[in-house]
Scaffold this active site. Structure first.
Site, PDB file in Angstrom:
ATOM      1  N   SER A  91     -37.057-108.629  80.060  1.00 45.41           N
ATOM      2  CA  SER A  91     -37.400-109.083  81.447  1.00 45.41           C
ATOM      3  C   SER A  91     -37.639-110.501  81.455  1.00 45.41           C
ATOM      4  CB  SER A  91     -38.831-108.530  81.807  1.00 45.41           C
ATOM      5  OG  SER A  91     -38.543-107.062  81.913  1.00 45.41           O
ATOM      6  N   GLU A 104     -36.235-107.311  71.274  1.00 46.02           N
ATOM      7  CA  GLU A 104     -36.251-107.022  72.269  1.00 46.02           C
ATOM      8  C   GLU A 104     -37.257-105.998  72.492  1.00 46.02           C
ATOM      9  OE1 GLU A 104     -32.979-108.367  75.176  1.00 46.02           O
ATOM     10  OE2 GLU A 104     -32.383-106.478  74.406  1.00 46.02           O
ATOM     11  N   GLY A 121     -31.481-110.043  80.722  1.00 48.99           N
ATOM     12  CA  GLY A 121     -30.381-108.801  81.069  1.00 48.99           C
ATOM     13  C   GLY A 121     -30.367-109.351  82.681  1.00 48.99           C
ATOM     14  N   ASN A 149     -26.891-110.675  79.240  1.00 43.24           N
ATOM     15  CA  ASN A 149     -26.577-109.322  78.978  1.00 43.24           C
ATOM     16  C   ASN A 149     -26.172-108.589  80.170  1.00 43.24           C
ATOM     17  OD1 ASN A 149     -25.859-106.779  78.369  1.00 43.24           O
ATOM     18  ND2 ASN A 149     -27.677-106.256  77.297  1.00 43.24           N
ATOM     19  N   TRP A 150     -24.986-108.640  80.698  1.00 49.32           N
ATOM     20  CA  TRP A 150     -24.688-108.126  82.054  1.00 49.32           C
ATOM     21  C   TRP A 150     -24.899-106.703  82.155  1.00 49.32           C
ATOM     22  CZ3 TRP A 150     -19.934-111.242  84.608  1.00 49.32           C
ATOM     23  CH2 TRP A 150     -20.227-112.383  84.822  1.00 49.32           C
ATOM     24  N   LYS A 151     -24.716-106.202  80.836  1.00 50.94           N
ATOM     25  CA  LYS A 151     -24.769-104.398  80.965  1.00 50.94           C
ATOM     26  C   LYS A 151     -23.591-104.058  81.587  1.00 50.94           C
ATOM     27  CE  LYS A 151     -29.734-104.848  80.157  1.00 50.94           C
ATOM     28  NZ  LYS A 151     -31.075-104.207  80.009  1.00 50.94           N
ATOM     29  N   HIS A 185     -27.960-102.980  70.692  1.00 48.27           N
ATOM     30  CA  HIS A 185     -29.096-102.660  71.770  1.00 48.27           C
ATOM     31  C   HIS A 185     -29.832-101.584  71.989  1.00 48.27           C
ATOM     32  CE1 HIS A 185     -30.449-103.137  75.976  1.00 48.27           C
ATOM     33  NE2 HIS A 185     -30.324-104.269  75.614  1.00 48.27           N
TER      34      HIS A 185
HETATM   35  P1  PGA Z   1     -33.744-107.547  80.963  1.00 45.42           P
HETATM   36  O1  PGA Z   1     -32.736-107.023  79.775  1.00 45.42           O
HETATM   37  O2  PGA Z   1     -33.867-108.983  80.986  1.00 45.42           O
HETATM   38  O3  PGA Z   1     -33.302-106.823  82.228  1.00 45.42           O
HETATM   39  O4  PGA Z   1     -35.093-106.895  80.512  1.00 45.42           O
HETATM   40  C1  PGA Z   1     -32.628-107.666  78.690  1.00 45.42           C
HETATM   41  C2  PGA Z   1     -31.618-106.823  77.729  1.00 45.42           C
HETATM   42  O5  PGA Z   1     -32.011-105.233  77.672  1.00 45.42           O
HETATM   43  O6  PGA Z   1     -30.809-107.224  76.828  1.00 45.42           O
END
Ligand code: PGA
Length: 256
Positions: free
Chosen positions: A216, A167, A237, A13-15, A97
């Site tokens: 994370s 999540e 992410g 998930n590149w956001k 999300h």
């Molecule tokens: P993160 O994000 O791996 O940076 O905690 C995961 C997500 O929010 O999908």
């Protein structure tokens, strides 16, 4: 309970990253060029504006979006439909999300989006997860309610086309005062999610739904989460923005 499908999945998930198309192309190309998997599907969910280009250049990767709207087209300024995402080459979509829920997205809206994703030939990756873990264990009810709301009115035979990503918000890398979740945390929730799905359908149907862990995930703990976390894959992410780290997550997942 019958055995689940053998394959695994790793989703990045590149956001809202990276800042330019050029960087996005480089990152996707770096991942694609070194990608070798036997049992693992690898999906990258970049910002929508990069989807078309990346789906053309990174053929080894599946590409997904991070949201869609529940109508196909019409007077919905700023929205993008599942059909549009699919026509650009998107095959997956992250829905519900916690960062979108924090902006006000409701379970009813997520439910409409999941239905539209399914009718647009997109695989919805539905995110659920509690904000905190009270010692009263209320968080199990939080996740159960999220799943029930998300899946309301969806035919049971379509459940295996949906993925659920657990999540816990308290473990996401950008959460203030975040804490590490353990594979045990993931495992007990994965069992609970499967039981919830089973109650909504049948044990056989529930066993076919892929469950992911996210929060994370990094190249060091990915193996532990896949081995002991009771899940079929991972949603990363921050680590997905680093080709080496992401490839290592894929490698350890595929090796198990
Ligand atoms: P993160 O994000 O791996 O940076 O905690 C995961 C997500 O929010 O999908």
């Amino acid at each position: 309970m019958p055995k689940k499908a053998a394959h695994k999945i790793v989703v990045g998930n590149w956001k809202m990253n990276p800042l330019t198309l050029r960087e996005a192309v480089k990152l996707a190309a770096d991942v694609a060029k070194n990608l070798k998997t036997k049992h693992t599907k690898v999906v990258i969910c970049p910002p929508l504006v990069y989807v078309e280009k990346l789906s053309r250049i990174a053929k080894k990767l599946a590409i997904g979006g991070q949201d869609i709207f529940w109508e196909d087209k019409g007077p919905y300024t700023g929205e993008v439909s599942g059909e549009m995402l699919h026509s650009l080459g998107g095959r997956f979509v992250i829905l519900g999300h916690s960062e979108r829920r924090a902006l006000g997205e409701t379970g009813i809206e997520i439910n409409k989006k999941i239905k539209k994703a399914l009718s647009s030939s997109l695989t919805p990756i539905v995110c659920v997860g509690e904000k905190e873990r009270e010692h009263t264990h209320e968080y199990f009810n939080v996740v159960k309610n999220q799943i029930e709301e998300c899946l309301a009115g969806i035919q049971k035979n379509l459940f295996p086309k949906i993925m659920i990503a657990y999540e816990p918000v308290w473990a996401i890398s950008t959460t203030k005062d975040r804490k590490d979740a353990t594979p045990k945390d993931s495992e007990e929730m994965a069992i609970f999610i499967r039981k919830t799905l089973s109650d909504l359908s049948t044990p056989q149907t529930a066993s076919k739904v892929m469950i992911l862990y996210g929060g994370s995930v990094n190249e060091k703990d990915a193996g532990d989460f896949v081995r002991h976390g009771g899940v079929d894959g991972l949603l990363a992410g921050r680590a997905s923005l680093d080709a080496k780290k992401f490839l290592e997550i894929v490698r350890v997942t595929d090796a198990l």
